[in-house]
Motif scaffolding. Sequence first.
Motif, PDB file in Angstrom:
ATOM      1  N   TYR A  48       0.825  -1.207   0.000  1.00 28.22           N
ATOM      2  CA  TYR A  48       0.000   0.000   0.000  1.00 28.22           C
ATOM      3  C   TYR A  48       0.863   1.263   0.000  1.00 28.22           C
ATOM      4  O   TYR A  48       0.654   2.176  -0.818  1.00 28.22           O
ATOM      5  N   TRP A  94       2.764   1.891  -3.278  1.00 26.44           N
ATOM      6  CA  TRP A  94       1.915   2.521  -4.291  1.00 26.44           C
ATOM      7  C   TRP A  94       1.593   3.963  -3.919  1.00 26.44           C
ATOM      8  O   TRP A  94       1.464   4.836  -4.788  1.00 26.44           O
ATOM      9  N   ILE A 102       1.517   7.269  -6.365  1.00 25.88           N
ATOM     10  CA  ILE A 102       0.298   8.044  -6.616  1.00 25.88           C
ATOM     11  C   ILE A 102       0.492   9.514  -6.266  1.00 25.88           C
ATOM     12  O   ILE A 102       0.008  10.417  -6.967  1.00 25.88           O
ATOM     13  N   LEU A 158      -3.118  -2.123  -9.064  1.00 31.93           N
ATOM     14  CA  LEU A 158      -2.547  -1.874  -7.745  1.00 31.93           C
ATOM     15  C   LEU A 158      -2.626  -3.091  -6.832  1.00 31.93           C
ATOM     16  O   LEU A 158      -1.871  -3.187  -5.859  1.00 31.93           O
ATOM     17  N   GLN A 207      10.606   1.872  -4.952  1.00 36.56           N
ATOM     18  CA  GLN A 207       9.418   1.106  -4.584  1.00 36.56           C
ATOM     19  C   GLN A 207       9.107  -0.104  -5.469  1.00 36.56           C
ATOM     20  O   GLN A 207       8.388  -0.993  -5.029  1.00 36.56           O
ATOM     21  N   CYS A 208       9.595  -0.122  -6.699  1.00 35.49           N
ATOM     22  CA  CYS A 208       9.132  -1.172  -7.618  1.00 35.49           C
ATOM     23  C   CYS A 208       9.523  -2.565  -7.153  1.00 35.49           C
ATOM     24  O   CYS A 208       8.821  -3.537  -7.469  1.00 35.49           O
ATOM     25  N   ILE A 257       6.705  -3.769  -4.905  1.00 34.65           N
ATOM     26  CA  ILE A 257       5.480  -3.999  -5.679  1.00 34.65           C
ATOM     27  C   ILE A 257       5.603  -5.256  -6.526  1.00 34.65           C
ATOM     28  O   ILE A 257       4.688  -6.086  -6.581  1.00 34.65           O
TER      29      ILE A 257
END
Length: 481
Positions: A57, A60, A64, A121, A239-240, A243
């Motif tokens: 969360y 992402w 965003i 997401l 961050q990838c 994710i």
Amino acid sequence: MSKIRNYFHQYQKIPVQAKAAMWFTICSVLQKGLHMLTMPLFTRILTTEQYGLSTLYFAWMDIIVIFTSLKLASGVFNNGMIYYQEDRDRFQASMQGLSTVSAILCMIIYFLFPAFFQKLLGLSPNLILSMLIYAFFYPSLLYWTARQRFEYRYIGFTLATVGMSFVTTLVSVLFTFFEDKGTMKIIGYVTAATAVNLVFYIYLFVRGKIFFHREYWTYALKFNLPLIPHYLSMIILNQCDRIMIANMCGETEAGIYGVAYTIGKTVLLFNSAITASFTPWMYEKLKTKRYEGIPGVSVSLFVLIAVLGAGVMLFAPEVIMIFATQEYMQAVYAVPPITAGVFFTFVYNQVSTVEFYYGKSKYIMVASVAGAILNLFLNYVAIQWFGFIAAAYTSMFCYILFAVCHYFLMRLLCRKNGISVNLFPGKRLALLSAVMIIITVGVNFFYQYNLIRYGLLLVMLGLTAMKRKKILLLWNRMKEG
């Protein structure tokens, strides 16, 4: 009592810039330290899968926010504080107006294609909606804190940021007493943070008394839009991996990696604080063309971050046992490359101050996008072949390339602007980087030999104690500058 009065008088004599830097550092340490202190609680309350959901969360969330805020609280805001210093309230409010429009457009796009974004997401509709609401108000806090930093108003900054950290953490913990603990932890944080951000949202508009200003919006968009790919690329680099691990391996593996990520990033406690002090100091040096002191300061800072990073790597098994449980022990092998990535990120942050100062956003964008695309590709291949730990090494590799690209861009800009001094000595930086990579790979072989690790840690602590006066002198030089 006399000693206390003496310390107080000495404190009163400190320049406001030094006081501000000190309190900004304390804030940074307290905020990130609080996150570290609550991690043992959350790793025991939540399952690895629930902890992985939280990791996904917030990964992402960082992406965003790029689109909803356009990162207007970053470089363009500081420049606006200089160029429009007689109209800062209205500039600040107009930036909030611009990010408000951007956030509304993002919400409209989501509501037009909800199924697509839920699948992309991997989050429930309720969590995505909470994310959009949070992202709508979040920039307000960024504008306020950015201005406090710029104007050295450290008292209000300290009270607001530390207070918000405690409130959001407390509410997050309380919400875990409800069912679906992973989701409720997220909702608790977002609820508390949004309530605080709403106060700043109202305050900035009341003070600035403006929503739209054509000149300010035009200036901000021209400056920041070319940088959006850069900011997005930096977030992807950060961050990838989490994710992709969540999507390719599962939320349990994402949770384990999230623990490694938090521990590996502890060096950011000092990284962020140093960068916040180094950047205005560097800007002043470039503005006044006084370059002679920069090389010595920059190398000393690189050494300091490298030593701190090496300490985290060596102590990783013990830190994981303190902050998590045996279920997360596999994370120990991801800590060294993640920590090394922080070091190379620090190198980029310092080197890129020259690029930002001269406003060469196109150079920054090209290097950033190339690094992010390479990271996505390498992560996809490495995770499939070697498992989720490999993502830490591919990310580290991309950070290295990223730092190298920006180093040469910095050298190019220096030559174009007639700067003959090598602001960041390349040979010493290359040697230090090579040592950092060797430690990153080699430390994995010492995790079974505690005496060796503890011995190396004692040596490092001893050397740091011996050099403490030099470290303090270095810090004071930046403050006085």
